[in-house]
Design an enzyme around this catalytic site. Structure first.
Site, PDB file in Angstrom:
ATOM      1  N   ASP A 130       0.804  -1.223   0.000  1.00  0.00           N
ATOM      2  CA  ASP A 130       0.000   0.000   0.000  1.00  0.00           C
ATOM      3  C   ASP A 130       0.838   1.274   0.000  1.00  0.00           C
ATOM      4  OD1 ASP A 130      -2.093  -1.754   0.197  1.00  0.00           O
ATOM      5  OD2 ASP A 130      -2.391  -1.465   2.345  1.00  0.00           O
ATOM      6  N   ARG A 136     -16.565  -2.068 -24.361  1.00  0.00           N
ATOM      7  CA  ARG A 136     -17.129  -2.124 -23.020  1.00  0.00           C
ATOM      8  C   ARG A 136     -16.375  -1.164 -22.107  1.00  0.00           C
ATOM      9  NH1 ARG A 136     -16.594  -8.631 -22.646  1.00  0.00           N
ATOM     10  NH2 ARG A 136     -18.664  -9.245 -23.378  1.00  0.00           N
TER      11      ARG A 136
END
Length: 342
Positions: free
Chosen positions: A128, A163
């Protein structure tokens, strides 16, 4: 000197490189003995150990995960946890402990060192990249590379079917992986925990890409939240550090985009693939340097500190300072990426 080593919290690439560097330098230059504790803080709690010597760390540099195992065990929340940890260290004749982990693992080390006199040195790891005392944590670079490669691959399938593809990446409450991989992968929208997003604005950016016959990629961090809503949770259970399981915001956003724009949307949740596999060259380099400097801190009896990267230098910072707050994405960095939205 006998030194204990443990790896706690979520696994990440580079943990084995730290263990290898600590043991190699500690044995070869200082003549120390080493013992590994299995599964993070569970090892000291339950006296679960494994021998560590040069033979044990051969060949582990390129391996992901950790040869010591890991867990999210919190001895501060366990019955008689402090006493049990101290008893184990005394029984194993451990003079110093090197704790390799993120904010939770190192937060425990800070408490044990500051309040209970256990001689600890910390090494920062987390994909992180959210520890404020260091420029980078190892594991982050590998996670970003994995996410970027996934985004690159998704561009072609998105364009083939026209998409919307929503890519959910890890990061909990810090959007570093989303920002770096989204920018590197050419995402058309990047959504972070640090800044709540407007679903209508996201839909407007998506539709603007379709106008030029370009299928948009939306990268969203697992902790991102809509302006009018709460975090999307996998379930309401908490781990021993009080964390909920984040996941699902990508699927939720894809459904909202499809409902509001009429465009087909699909979700890819990268999940634990970001934490697995062989570490990048940068993470091997950084983890190795952290390990070398951590054992130097033990030699200097400079306990209660964590090694950290500042520029290209490895420095020592107090564990209490290192775990006091999360390092989150500055708004100015996010603003740089916004030029590519829509």
């Amino acid at each position: 000197m006998r030194v204990g080593v443990l790896t706690g919290g979520g696994d990440c690439p580079g943990l084995n490189a730290v263990i290898r560097a600590v043991v190699r330098k500690g044995v070869q230059e200082y003549g120390y003995d080493f013992i590994g504790f299995r599964d993070g803080w569970r090892g000291p709690l339950e006296n679960d150990t494994v021998p560590l010597d040069i033979r044990a760390v051969r060949g582990i540099l390129p391996r992901g995960g950790t040869i010591l195992g890991s867990s999210r065990t919190n001895p501060l929340k366990s019955e008689d946890g402090i006493r049990r940890v101290k008893e184990t260290l005394a029984k194993q004749e451990v003079d110093a402990l090197i704790a390799i982990g993120g904010e939770d693992t190192l937060g425990v080390a800070a408490r044990l060192s500051g309040d209970y006199g256990i001689r600890c040195v910390g090494v920062p790891k987390t994909i992180d990249n959210d520890l404020s005392a260091t420029d980078y944590t190892f594991g982050f670079d590998t996670a970003v590379n994995i996410a970027t490669e996934a985004i690159d691959r998704l561009h072609t399938t998105a364009e083939s079917h026209m998409r919307v593809l929503v890519v959910e990446v890890m990061g909990r409450h810090a959007g570093w992986i989303a920002l770096h991989s989204g920018l590197a992968g050419g995402a058309n929208v990047i959504l972070l925990p640090e800044q709540r997003f407007d679903v209508d604005q996201v839909c407007a950016w998506v539709e603007s890409r379709f106008k030029i016959r370009y299928a948009p990629i939306v990268v969203i961090a697992e902790g991102a939240m809509p302006r009018d809503g709460d975090a999307v949770l996998k379930d309401d259970s908490l781990d021993s550090f009080g964390h909920v399981r984040l996941s699902g915001v990508g699927e939720w956003l894809a459904k909202e985009i499809e409902r509001r724009t009429g465009k087909e949307a699909r979700t890819t949740v990268l999940g634990h693939v970001q934490r697995g596999g062989t570490p990048s060259a940068f993470d091997r380099w950084l983890a190795t340097r952290f390990g070398l400097h951590a054992i130097d801190a033990v030699r200097d009896e400079d306990f209660g500190n964590m090694v950290a990267l500042r520029g290209t230098d490895i420095v020592r910072v107090p564990l209490a300072e290192a775990t006091a707050r999360l390092k989150t994405v500055d708004p100015s960095l996010y603003a740089e990426a916004e030029v590519f939205f829509g």
